[in-house]
Design a protein around this motif. Structure first.
Motif, PDB file in Angstrom:
ATOM      1  N   GLU A  47       0.721  -1.064  -0.032  1.00 56.79           N
ATOM      2  CA  GLU A  47      -0.028   0.057   0.010  1.00 56.79           C
ATOM      3  C   GLU A  47       0.951   1.170   0.128  1.00 56.79           C
ATOM      4  O   GLU A  47       1.531   1.483   0.715  1.00 56.79           O
ATOM      5  N   LYS A  48       0.499   2.172  -0.995  1.00 59.66           N
ATOM      6  CA  LYS A  48       1.375   3.513  -1.019  1.00 59.66           C
ATOM      7  C   LYS A  48       0.889   4.307  -0.198  1.00 59.66           C
ATOM      8  O   LYS A  48      -0.403   4.554  -0.139  1.00 59.66           O
ATOM      9  N   PRO A  49       1.492   5.135   0.327  1.00 61.52           N
ATOM     10  CA  PRO A  49       1.001   6.227   1.308  1.00 61.52           C
ATOM     11  C   PRO A  49       0.375   7.450   0.201  1.00 61.52           C
ATOM     12  O   PRO A  49       0.800   7.536  -0.771  1.00 61.52           O
ATOM     13  N   PRO A  50      -0.610   8.134   0.685  1.00 59.66           N
ATOM     14  CA  PRO A  50      -1.217   9.005  -0.344  1.00 59.66           C
ATOM     15  C   PRO A  50      -0.208  10.054  -0.690  1.00 59.66           C
ATOM     16  O   PRO A  50       0.613  10.387   0.160  1.00 59.66           O
ATOM     17  N   ARG A  51      -0.533  10.584  -1.714  1.00 65.36           N
ATOM     18  CA  ARG A  51       0.393  11.737  -2.309  1.00 65.36           C
ATOM     19  C   ARG A  51       0.201  13.072  -1.571  1.00 65.36           C
ATOM     20  O   ARG A  51      -1.017  13.287  -1.334  1.00 65.36           O
ATOM     21  N   ARG A  52       1.127  13.734  -1.209  1.00 62.72           N
ATOM     22  CA  ARG A  52       1.020  14.927  -0.378  1.00 62.72           C
ATOM     23  C   ARG A  52       1.153  16.287  -1.254  1.00 62.72           C
ATOM     24  O   ARG A  52       1.166  17.305  -0.845  1.00 62.72           O
ATOM     25  N   ILE A  53       1.592  16.187  -2.615  1.00 63.29           N
ATOM     26  CA  ILE A  53       1.783  17.325  -3.239  1.00 63.29           C
ATOM     27  C   ILE A  53       0.568  18.074  -3.638  1.00 63.29           C
ATOM     28  O   ILE A  53      -0.465  17.403  -3.946  1.00 63.29           O
ATOM     29  N   GLY A  54       0.496  19.161  -3.354  1.00 67.79           N
ATOM     30  CA  GLY A  54      -0.897  20.130  -3.553  1.00 67.79           C
ATOM     31  C   GLY A  54      -1.759  19.910  -2.263  1.00 67.79           C
ATOM     32  O   GLY A  54      -2.838  20.366  -2.573  1.00 67.79           O
ATOM     33  N   PHE A  55      -1.294  19.281  -1.176  1.00 65.18           N
ATOM     34  CA  PHE A  55      -2.593  19.326  -0.045  1.00 65.18           C
ATOM     35  C   PHE A  55      -2.773  20.676   0.500  1.00 65.18           C
ATOM     36  O   PHE A  55      -3.850  20.625   1.029  1.00 65.18           O
ATOM     37  N   MET A  56      -2.049  21.687   0.295  1.00 61.89           N
ATOM     38  CA  MET A  56      -2.493  22.884   0.795  1.00 61.89           C
ATOM     39  C   MET A  56      -2.964  24.157  -0.194  1.00 61.89           C
ATOM     40  O   MET A  56      -2.637  25.137  -0.046  1.00 61.89           O
ATOM     41  N   LYS A  57      -3.368  23.477  -1.384  1.00 62.18           N
ATOM     42  CA  LYS A  57      -3.436  24.296  -2.387  1.00 62.18           C
ATOM     43  C   LYS A  57      -4.715  25.205  -2.187  1.00 62.18           C
ATOM     44  O   LYS A  57      -5.753  25.077  -1.681  1.00 62.18           O
ATOM     45  N   GLY A  58      -4.529  26.613  -2.407  1.00 67.01           N
ATOM     46  CA  GLY A  58      -5.434  27.460  -2.194  1.00 67.01           C
ATOM     47  C   GLY A  58      -5.278  28.049  -0.731  1.00 67.01           C
ATOM     48  O   GLY A  58      -6.164  29.184  -0.281  1.00 67.01           O
ATOM     49  N   GLN A  59      -4.577  27.633   0.130  1.00 70.20           N
ATOM     50  CA  GLN A  59      -4.570  27.895   1.618  1.00 70.20           C
ATOM     51  C   GLN A  59      -3.394  28.784   1.967  1.00 70.20           C
ATOM     52  O   GLN A  59      -3.437  29.444   2.804  1.00 70.20           O
ATOM     53  N   ILE A  60      -2.299  28.877   0.959  1.00 67.04           N
ATOM     54  CA  ILE A  60      -1.256  29.747   1.347  1.00 67.04           C
ATOM     55  C   ILE A  60      -0.967  30.580   0.205  1.00 67.04           C
ATOM     56  O   ILE A  60      -1.139  30.402  -0.929  1.00 67.04           O
ATOM     57  N   LYS A  61      -0.681  31.772   0.325  1.00 66.10           N
ATOM     58  CA  LYS A  61      -0.269  32.946  -0.612  1.00 66.10           C
ATOM     59  C   LYS A  61       1.048  33.096  -0.579  1.00 66.10           C
ATOM     60  O   LYS A  61       1.737  33.370   0.407  1.00 66.10           O
ATOM     61  N   ILE A  62       1.701  33.272  -1.864  1.00 69.05           N
ATOM     62  CA  ILE A  62       3.275  33.499  -1.870  1.00 69.05           C
ATOM     63  C   ILE A  62       3.310  34.879  -2.438  1.00 69.05           C
ATOM     64  O   ILE A  62       2.714  34.898  -3.547  1.00 69.05           O
TER      65      ILE A  62
END
Length: 83
Positions: A47-62
Motif C-alpha cells: 500500500e502506497k502512502p497518499p500523495r501529499r503534493i498540492g495538499f495545501m492548494k489555495g490555503q497559502i499565498k506566496i
C-alpha cells in the motif's frame, strides 16, 4: 494471518500457496514458535502512502517578490553592507 510451523508448512505447502493465491491472505512459517518467513502473493503491491503534493492548494499565498524578499538584509549579513 495464519502461522504454521515448519513441518506443517512443508507437508501442506501446495495447499497453503493455493489458498494464498486465491484469497490473497499471507501466512507465516515459524520454527519452534519463532516466525521466520512471511509468504505473500508476488503481484500484490504494498500500500502506497497518499500523495501529499498540492495538499495545501489555495490555503497559502506566496508574495510576488518572494525570491527577492529580505535581499538587503541578507546581503548585509553576508557582506557587511546593503545592496
Amino acid at each position: 494471518m495464519q502461522i504454521y510451523n515448519m513441518h506443517d508448512a512443508k507437508t501442506n505447502l501446495s495447499r497453503l500457496i493455493e489458498e494464498t493465491v486465491s484469497g490473497g491472505e499471507p501466512f507465516v512459517i515459524a520454527k519452534a514458535g519463532k516466525p521466520l518467513v512471511k509468504v505473500v502473493r508476488i503481484d500484490v503491491e504494498a500500500e502506497k502512502p497518499p500523495r501529499r503534493i498540492g495538499f495545501m492548494k489555495g490555503q497559502i499565498k506566496i508574495p510576488a517578490d518572494f525570491d527577492t524578499m529580505g535581499a538587503d538584509e541578507i546581503s548585509e549579513m553576508f557582506e557587511g553592507k546593503a545592496k
